[in-house]
Design a protein around this motif. Sequence first.
Motif, PDB file in Angstrom:
ATOM      1  N   ILE A 176      51.658  38.441  37.827  1.00  0.00           N
ATOM      2  CA  ILE A 176      51.295  39.826  37.417  1.00  0.00           C
ATOM      3  C   ILE A 176      50.520  40.476  38.381  1.00  0.00           C
ATOM      4  O   ILE A 176      50.354  41.502  38.757  1.00  0.00           O
ATOM      5  CB  ILE A 176      50.439  39.679  36.141  1.00  0.00           C
ATOM      6  N   VAL A 177      49.440  39.539  38.931  1.00  0.00           N
ATOM      7  CA  VAL A 177      48.546  40.046  40.032  1.00  0.00           C
ATOM      8  C   VAL A 177      49.402  40.656  41.232  1.00  0.00           C
ATOM      9  O   VAL A 177      49.097  41.609  41.994  1.00  0.00           O
ATOM     10  CB  VAL A 177      47.472  39.092  40.510  1.00  0.00           C
ATOM     11  N   SER A 178      50.399  39.777  41.614  1.00  0.00           N
ATOM     12  CA  SER A 178      50.959  40.209  42.652  1.00  0.00           C
ATOM     13  C   SER A 178      51.950  41.235  42.504  1.00  0.00           C
ATOM     14  O   SER A 178      52.239  42.316  43.276  1.00  0.00           O
ATOM     15  CB  SER A 178      52.079  39.067  42.983  1.00  0.00           C
ATOM     16  N   ARG A 179      52.433  41.624  41.294  1.00  0.00           N
ATOM     17  CA  ARG A 179      53.298  42.649  40.878  1.00  0.00           C
ATOM     18  C   ARG A 179      52.276  44.094  40.863  1.00  0.00           C
ATOM     19  O   ARG A 179      52.737  45.171  41.308  1.00  0.00           O
ATOM     20  CB  ARG A 179      53.705  42.582  39.337  1.00  0.00           C
ATOM     21  N   ILE A 180      50.902  43.948  40.487  1.00  0.00           N
ATOM     22  CA  ILE A 180      49.986  44.982  40.427  1.00  0.00           C
ATOM     23  C   ILE A 180      49.612  45.346  41.830  1.00  0.00           C
ATOM     24  O   ILE A 180      49.744  46.494  42.400  1.00  0.00           O
ATOM     25  CB  ILE A 180      48.978  44.585  39.573  1.00  0.00           C
ATOM     26  N   ALA A 181      49.332  44.401  42.609  1.00  0.00           N
ATOM     27  CA  ALA A 181      48.566  44.571  43.980  1.00  0.00           C
ATOM     28  C   ALA A 181      49.313  44.084  45.257  1.00  0.00           C
ATOM     29  O   ALA A 181      48.695  44.234  46.236  1.00  0.00           O
ATOM     30  CB  ALA A 181      47.298  43.950  43.897  1.00  0.00           C
ATOM     31  N   GLY A 182      50.722  43.386  45.202  1.00  0.00           N
ATOM     32  CA  GLY A 182      51.299  43.052  46.149  1.00  0.00           C
ATOM     33  C   GLY A 182      50.580  41.801  46.843  1.00  0.00           C
ATOM     34  O   GLY A 182      50.170  41.105  46.292  1.00  0.00           O
ATOM     35  N   ASN A 183      50.474  42.129  48.233  1.00  0.00           N
ATOM     36  CA  ASN A 183      49.985  41.139  49.058  1.00  0.00           C
ATOM     37  C   ASN A 183      48.421  41.325  49.492  1.00  0.00           C
ATOM     38  O   ASN A 183      48.228  40.575  50.603  1.00  0.00           O
ATOM     39  CB  ASN A 183      50.807  40.513  50.225  1.00  0.00           C
ATOM     40  N   VAL A 184      47.804  42.526  48.866  1.00  0.00           N
ATOM     41  CA  VAL A 184      46.483  42.774  49.311  1.00  0.00           C
ATOM     42  C   VAL A 184      45.342  41.861  48.860  1.00  0.00           C
ATOM     43  O   VAL A 184      44.211  42.018  49.317  1.00  0.00           O
ATOM     44  CB  VAL A 184      46.365  44.487  49.101  1.00  0.00           C
ATOM     45  N   ILE A 185      45.544  41.243  47.842  1.00  0.00           N
ATOM     46  CA  ILE A 185      44.521  40.489  47.114  1.00  0.00           C
ATOM     47  C   ILE A 185      44.196  39.165  48.064  1.00  0.00           C
ATOM     48  O   ILE A 185      45.166  38.386  48.127  1.00  0.00           O
ATOM     49  CB  ILE A 185      44.944  40.493  45.625  1.00  0.00           C
ATOM     50  N   PRO A 186      42.903  38.997  48.305  1.00  0.00           N
ATOM     51  CA  PRO A 186      42.632  37.601  49.017  1.00  0.00           C
ATOM     52  C   PRO A 186      43.121  36.424  48.069  1.00  0.00           C
ATOM     53  O   PRO A 186      42.935  36.545  46.927  1.00  0.00           O
ATOM     54  CB  PRO A 186      41.423  37.750  49.532  1.00  0.00           C
ATOM     55  N   ILE A 187      43.400  35.253  48.554  1.00  0.00           N
ATOM     56  CA  ILE A 187      43.569  34.200  47.682  1.00  0.00           C
ATOM     57  C   ILE A 187      42.624  33.554  46.921  1.00  0.00           C
ATOM     58  O   ILE A 187      42.863  33.184  45.682  1.00  0.00           O
ATOM     59  CB  ILE A 187      43.765  33.053  48.739  1.00  0.00           C
ATOM     60  N   TRP A 188      41.203  34.141  47.253  1.00  0.00           N
ATOM     61  CA  TRP A 188      40.213  33.421  46.337  1.00  0.00           C
ATOM     62  C   TRP A 188      40.296  34.260  45.076  1.00  0.00           C
ATOM     63  O   TRP A 188      40.108  33.903  43.737  1.00  0.00           O
ATOM     64  CB  TRP A 188      38.972  33.422  46.895  1.00  0.00           C
ATOM     65  N   LEU A 189      40.434  35.612  45.206  1.00  0.00           N
ATOM     66  CA  LEU A 189      40.539  36.575  43.998  1.00  0.00           C
ATOM     67  C   LEU A 189      41.753  36.298  43.106  1.00  0.00           C
ATOM     68  O   LEU A 189      41.720  36.195  41.778  1.00  0.00           O
ATOM     69  CB  LEU A 189      40.437  37.861  44.423  1.00  0.00           C
ATOM     70  N   HIS A 190      42.837  35.984  43.895  1.00  0.00           N
ATOM     71  CA  HIS A 190      44.006  35.721  43.161  1.00  0.00           C
ATOM     72  C   HIS A 190      43.776  34.345  42.278  1.00  0.00           C
ATOM     73  O   HIS A 190      44.264  34.074  41.059  1.00  0.00           O
ATOM     74  CB  HIS A 190      45.135  35.526  44.292  1.00  0.00           C
ATOM     75  N   GLU A 191      43.359  33.245  42.902  1.00  0.00           N
ATOM     76  CA  GLU A 191      43.165  32.127  42.365  1.00  0.00           C
ATOM     77  C   GLU A 191      42.174  32.176  41.302  1.00  0.00           C
ATOM     78  O   GLU A 191      42.264  31.476  40.037  1.00  0.00           O
ATOM     79  CB  GLU A 191      42.770  30.931  43.237  1.00  0.00           C
ATOM     80  N   GLY A 192      40.973  32.680  41.488  1.00  0.00           N
ATOM     81  CA  GLY A 192      40.085  33.029  40.402  1.00  0.00           C
ATOM     82  C   GLY A 192      40.514  33.536  39.284  1.00  0.00           C
ATOM     83  O   GLY A 192      40.241  33.116  38.291  1.00  0.00           O
ATOM     84  N   THR A 193      41.423  34.770  39.427  1.00  0.00           N
ATOM     85  CA  THR A 193      41.647  35.594  38.389  1.00  0.00           C
ATOM     86  C   THR A 193      42.817  34.578  37.534  1.00  0.00           C
ATOM     87  O   THR A 193      42.846  34.549  36.019  1.00  0.00           O
ATOM     88  CB  THR A 193      42.432  36.647  38.904  1.00  0.00           C
ATOM     89  N   ALA A 194      43.725  33.707  38.300  1.00  0.00           N
ATOM     90  CA  ALA A 194      44.508  33.049  37.497  1.00  0.00           C
ATOM     91  C   ALA A 194      43.930  31.939  36.682  1.00  0.00           C
ATOM     92  O   ALA A 194      44.286  31.488  35.508  1.00  0.00           O
ATOM     93  CB  ALA A 194      45.579  32.466  38.431  1.00  0.00           C
ATOM     94  N   ARG A 195      42.796  31.306  37.400  1.00  0.00           N
ATOM     95  CA  ARG A 195      42.252  30.100  36.918  1.00  0.00           C
ATOM     96  C   ARG A 195      41.283  30.646  35.753  1.00  0.00           C
ATOM     97  O   ARG A 195      41.506  29.971  34.650  1.00  0.00           O
ATOM     98  CB  ARG A 195      41.176  29.546  37.852  1.00  0.00           C
ATOM     99  N   TYR A 196      40.868  31.754  35.737  1.00  0.00           N
ATOM    100  CA  TYR A 196      39.897  32.370  34.716  1.00  0.00           C
ATOM    101  C   TYR A 196      40.718  32.697  33.401  1.00  0.00           C
ATOM    102  O   TYR A 196      40.426  32.533  32.145  1.00  0.00           O
ATOM    103  CB  TYR A 196      39.128  33.585  35.128  1.00  0.00           C
ATOM    104  N   LEU A 197      41.935  33.430  33.497  1.00  0.00           N
ATOM    105  CA  LEU A 197      42.745  33.967  32.603  1.00  0.00           C
ATOM    106  C   LEU A 197      43.844  32.952  32.057  1.00  0.00           C
ATOM    107  O   LEU A 197      44.481  33.245  31.123  1.00  0.00           O
ATOM    108  CB  LEU A 197      43.547  35.128  32.943  1.00  0.00           C
ATOM    109  N   GLU A 198      44.065  31.856  32.693  1.00  0.00           N
ATOM    110  CA  GLU A 198      45.288  31.050  32.321  1.00  0.00           C
ATOM    111  C   GLU A 198      45.057  30.330  30.850  1.00  0.00           C
ATOM    112  O   GLU A 198      46.314  30.141  30.481  1.00  0.00           O
ATOM    113  CB  GLU A 198      45.291  29.748  33.302  1.00  0.00           C
TER     114      GLU A 198
END
Length: 519
Positions: free
Chosen positions: A230-252
Amino acid sequence: MRNSGISLRRVFFACVLLGTAVCAWSLPVDSIANAVMQALAASRVSQADSFSRELVVALPENPYAAHIRSIVLYETGDYAAAFAQAQKSIDNLSAVGADIRMRLVNQYDYLKSAMPVLASFRAREGKHFIFYYADPKDSILANDVLNVLEQAREAMGSDLGYSPPDKIRVEAYRSRADFITVSTLTEDEVTRTGTIALCKFNRMLFVSPRAVARGYEWQKTIAHEYVHFIVSRIAGNVIPIWLHEGTARYLESRYLKEEPALSTVEQDLLFRAIKNNTLVSFSRMHPSMAKLKDAEEGATAFAEVFCAIRFVVAKAGYRGLRDIIRGASAGLDLDSLLTHTVGAGTRPFEEVFFEHLRSLGIKPVEGASITSKEFTEDNRPDEAVLFRKHVRLAELLLGQNRAQAAVKELERADSTGKTRSPWIMNQIGQLWERNGEPANALKAYERSIFLFPEYCNGYFNSALLREKQGDAATAAALLRKTLEINPYHVPAREALVSLTRDKAEAERQKAILRVIQGE
């Protein structure tokens, strides 16, 4: 997006009018290929599909055009067609420059190695997802995969404000080796960091729990990968890995409607990292958590980014997190978005966050430790062999009515002197049971569950004891938790069949057992 379309039409028009070698083999291909790859990077797969289809129609004999089309077809899930285009791309390598020749060869070699795995997939289609599996025994995962992802879709639609309109592909790999082949990760990266699932190639990939000796929290894992999607669909490849992983870990775990929380291991790792000044910087997490030095550093990084997102959500709610992701997607400065959201003024977000993290007073968790996932293909000796001397001596001591001494001997089986092995904890529980002390046995099983929530036998042993004590409801719940982690745990399914009073449910469990046992 609109400008890219106009540019492409102009390129094609020029190509048709001029019909020159320069136009057909260099500038148009480069321009269109760049547009295609940019669309893929931004998760606009349908746009990339349209562009690449036009490309091969206009330049049917161009190897690089076939290469680009192969990449796009692969992301759409048409693996056979992707491989056919990859084969076509290497038929006339001399027609392309040396600088891109290796890319064509690498794509062909990758698909050639992956096709035996990918060609074996079977499909089970749901409302918004399609589940693919290679081993017939993994068909038992289908209902849970589709149900978990539907719940995750609903949760992310609320939390992040986006629900994909297309059906999403999710694939279960029957072995670690197959996963490594397709994922493009190395065996060292997977083994060292414990990576077992990915969101990549416009789909989700995970290793079947059947391939892991005692299973793992695979349902939460696929929910985690869906958040990445979902984050990739919203923001493509502009989100850094820490924010990507943090969002996924927090919302999993949001699909369970649970409040996100650190695990006991993560809490202990954070305590030690803060104490020893070994927190992992956000920059070191790039380009992938799988590339950190070991499982401990990887788990520490996951704990950090979980806390970073918790910090953001505590300040601004899920709307604040959503606005940060969408703002970054729109080209706004990410650090400015973050610092504004948490009220950090002009200081960098990472500096403010680490200061916040150190102020939390995180406590150690005695006995918590990382356990590596044991794959069935590893053929490692089991714990009964590794700890046989200690077990044998404990048996002798128990036979002499020296239960406390027997427990101490089992505890010594761990080289740290602490009960850090979940297998040892469960052996201690069984020892107490045999000594007629069920209360102490339950404490051992509960400690195993608390410290090692992915170790399914803690739930199973506790379930059997609860059943003996006449608590059928708790026993059934613990058996279901066992099967949530390891759906292939035959004794747990058999025990659930004997416990359930629902005839339809009993028949369903029996049918699953027949699939598992290959009947």
